[in-house]
Design a protein around this motif. Structure first.
Motif, mmCIF file in Angstrom:
data_model
loop_
_atom_site.group_PDB
_atom_site.id
_atom_site.type_symbol
_atom_site.label_atom_id
_atom_site.label_comp_id
_atom_site.label_asym_id
_atom_site.label_seq_id
_atom_site.Cartn_x
_atom_site.Cartn_y
_atom_site.Cartn_z
ATOM 1 N N ALA A 1 0.732 -1.162 0.052
ATOM 2 C CA ALA A 1 -0.021 0.013 0.037
ATOM 3 C C ALA A 1 0.775 1.201 -0.028
ATOM 4 C CB ALA A 1 -0.966 0.019 1.153
ATOM 5 N N GLU A 2 1.963 1.117 0.740
ATOM 6 C CA GLU A 2 2.919 2.306 0.867
ATOM 7 C C GLU A 2 3.422 2.475 -0.610
ATOM 8 O OE1 GLU A 2 5.172 3.105 4.557
ATOM 9 O OE2 GLU A 2 4.300 0.851 4.997
ATOM 10 N N ALA A 3 3.912 1.242 -0.805
ATOM 11 C CA ALA A 3 4.631 1.297 -2.229
ATOM 12 C C ALA A 3 3.700 1.844 -3.489
ATOM 13 C CB ALA A 3 4.914 -0.158 -2.894
ATOM 14 N N ILE A 4 2.443 1.588 -3.453
ATOM 15 C CA ILE A 4 1.397 2.041 -4.319
ATOM 16 C C ILE A 4 1.508 3.635 -4.278
ATOM 17 C CG2 ILE A 4 -0.866 2.361 -5.065
ATOM 18 C CD1 ILE A 4 -0.934 -0.805 -4.365
ATOM 19 N N ASP A 5 1.455 4.190 -3.137
ATOM 20 C CA ASP A 5 1.191 5.715 -2.920
ATOM 21 C C ASP A 5 2.503 6.217 -3.629
ATOM 22 O OD1 ASP A 5 -1.215 5.313 -1.699
ATOM 23 O OD2 ASP A 5 -0.517 5.549 0.382
ATOM 24 N N LEU A 6 3.790 5.835 -3.206
ATOM 25 C CA LEU A 6 4.923 6.310 -3.663
ATOM 26 C C LEU A 6 5.145 6.237 -5.169
ATOM 27 C CD1 LEU A 6 7.080 7.881 -2.330
ATOM 28 C CD2 LEU A 6 8.475 5.833 -2.128
ATOM 29 N N GLY A 7 4.698 5.031 -5.779
ATOM 30 C CA GLY A 7 4.789 4.707 -7.041
ATOM 31 C C GLY A 7 3.843 5.568 -7.841
ATOM 32 N N ARG A 8 2.798 5.967 -7.180
ATOM 33 C CA ARG A 8 1.940 6.911 -7.819
ATOM 34 C C ARG A 8 2.479 8.453 -8.101
ATOM 35 N NH1 ARG A 8 -3.244 4.301 -5.541
ATOM 36 N NH2 ARG A 8 -3.852 3.239 -7.542
ATOM 37 N N GLU A 9 3.169 8.694 -6.952
ATOM 38 C CA GLU A 9 4.120 10.140 -6.959
ATOM 39 C C GLU A 9 5.118 10.162 -7.824
ATOM 40 O OE1 GLU A 9 5.300 11.147 -2.895
ATOM 41 O OE2 GLU A 9 3.422 10.340 -2.066
ATOM 42 N N ALA A 10 5.791 9.011 -8.059
ATOM 43 C CA ALA A 10 6.982 8.882 -8.805
ATOM 44 C C ALA A 10 6.602 8.818 -10.247
ATOM 45 C CB ALA A 10 7.793 7.393 -8.766
ATOM 46 N N HIS B 1 6.208 3.272 -13.884
ATOM 47 C CA HIS B 1 5.170 2.679 -14.329
ATOM 48 C C HIS B 1 5.345 1.305 -13.707
ATOM 49 C CE1 HIS B 1 1.971 4.563 -16.582
ATOM 50 N NE2 HIS B 1 2.963 5.137 -17.506
ATOM 51 N N ARG B 2 6.587 0.431 -14.055
ATOM 52 C CA ARG B 2 6.882 -0.742 -13.844
ATOM 53 C C ARG B 2 6.789 -0.986 -12.054
ATOM 54 N NH1 ARG B 2 11.121 -3.148 -11.423
ATOM 55 N NH2 ARG B 2 11.615 -5.324 -11.716
ATOM 56 N N CYS B 3 7.284 -0.235 -11.567
ATOM 57 C CA CYS B 3 7.336 -0.084 -9.923
ATOM 58 C C CYS B 3 6.217 -0.004 -9.268
ATOM 59 C CB CYS B 3 8.393 0.922 -9.224
ATOM 60 S SG CYS B 3 9.967 0.370 -9.587
ATOM 61 N N LEU B 4 5.358 0.652 -9.934
ATOM 62 C CA LEU B 4 3.758 1.118 -9.496
ATOM 63 C C LEU B 4 3.076 -0.312 -9.996
ATOM 64 C CD1 LEU B 4 1.418 2.427 -8.535
ATOM 65 C CD2 LEU B 4 1.326 3.574 -10.643
ATOM 66 N N GLY B 5 3.163 -0.653 -11.141
ATOM 67 C CA GLY B 5 2.503 -2.051 -11.511
ATOM 68 C C GLY B 5 2.871 -3.084 -10.615
ATOM 69 N N LEU B 6 4.232 -3.182 -10.313
ATOM 70 C CA LEU B 6 4.634 -4.516 -9.216
ATOM 71 C C LEU B 6 3.938 -4.297 -7.799
ATOM 72 C CD1 LEU B 6 8.184 -4.579 -10.314
ATOM 73 C CD2 LEU B 6 6.333 -6.556 -10.615
ATOM 74 N N ALA B 7 3.711 -2.969 -7.371
ATOM 75 C CA ALA B 7 3.164 -2.781 -6.057
ATOM 76 C C ALA B 7 1.914 -3.026 -6.238
ATOM 77 C CB ALA B 7 3.434 -1.281 -5.798
ATOM 78 N N MET B 8 1.136 -2.610 -7.056
ATOM 79 C CA MET B 8 -0.246 -3.029 -7.305
ATOM 80 C C MET B 8 -0.610 -4.395 -7.292
ATOM 81 S SD MET B 8 -1.339 0.209 -9.934
ATOM 82 C CE MET B 8 -3.149 -0.166 -9.950
ATOM 83 N N ALA B 9 0.429 -5.217 -8.311
ATOM 84 C CA ALA B 9 0.040 -6.450 -8.221
ATOM 85 C C ALA B 9 0.180 -7.123 -6.742
ATOM 86 C CB ALA B 9 1.034 -7.263 -9.297
ATOM 87 N N ALA B 10 1.291 -6.816 -5.933
ATOM 88 C CA ALA B 10 1.489 -7.371 -4.813
ATOM 89 C C ALA B 10 0.405 -7.175 -3.964
ATOM 90 C CB ALA B 10 2.806 -6.721 -4.231
ATOM 91 N N ASN B 11 -0.462 -6.156 -4.251
ATOM 92 C CA ASN B 11 -1.462 -5.642 -3.282
ATOM 93 C C ASN B 11 -3.090 -6.063 -4.014
ATOM 94 O OD1 ASN B 11 -2.087 -3.990 -0.955
ATOM 95 N ND2 ASN B 11 -3.323 -2.666 -2.208
#
Length: 133
Positions: free
Chosen positions: A90-99, A118-128
């Motif tokens: 969840a934290e990774a998604i928030d930061l990924g969106r900022e990135a 995009h890649r990091c956000l996608g991975l965070a979203m998949a993990a969530n």
């Protein structure tokens, strides 16, 4: 997938030498020193030192803020990935969106920095478990 330990050792040694050289010449707030700190954190992440990396990258982001450097997308993406690997999607998604917003704004929609965000956000979203975004 991951480089052999000796390759990471060599990369870390070279980056540390660059950091030390620039720091001697330009001081600790020089932008390339902040870049090398981020690069070293990425190496540490590849070596499985995730919790340590989170602190390193938060320090890098603070150094960029102190230097009034708005180009934080790479560091934010790296921190997003570190958070994801530490089971904090969840934290990774928030930061990924900022990135992603930062990368798109400063580098454009088709840049390598934006692709990484995009890649990091996608991975965070998949993990969530968020396949839809």
């Amino acid at each position: 997938m991951h480089a052999a330990n000796s390759e990471w050792d060599e990369a870390e040694r070279c980056i540390e030498q660059a950091r030390d050289s620039w720091q001697t010449r330009f001081g600790p707030t020089y932008s390339h020193i902040i870049d090398t700190r981020s690069d070293l954190a990425w190496i540490h992440l590849q070596r499985g030192q995730g919790e340590h990396v989170i602190a390193e990258l938060r320090d890098v982001l603070q150094a960029r803020a102190d230097a009034h450097d708005a180009d934080t997308a790479v560091d934010q993406s790296r921190l997003s990935e570190a958070l994801r690997q530490q089971g904090r999607p969840a934290e990774a998604i928030d930061l990924g969106r900022e990135a992603l917003a930062n990368a798109t704004s400063l580098h454009g929609a088709w840049s390598d920095v934006t692709a990484t965000a995009h890649r990091c956000l996608g991975l965070a979203m998949a993990a969530n478990g968020d396949a839809d975004g």
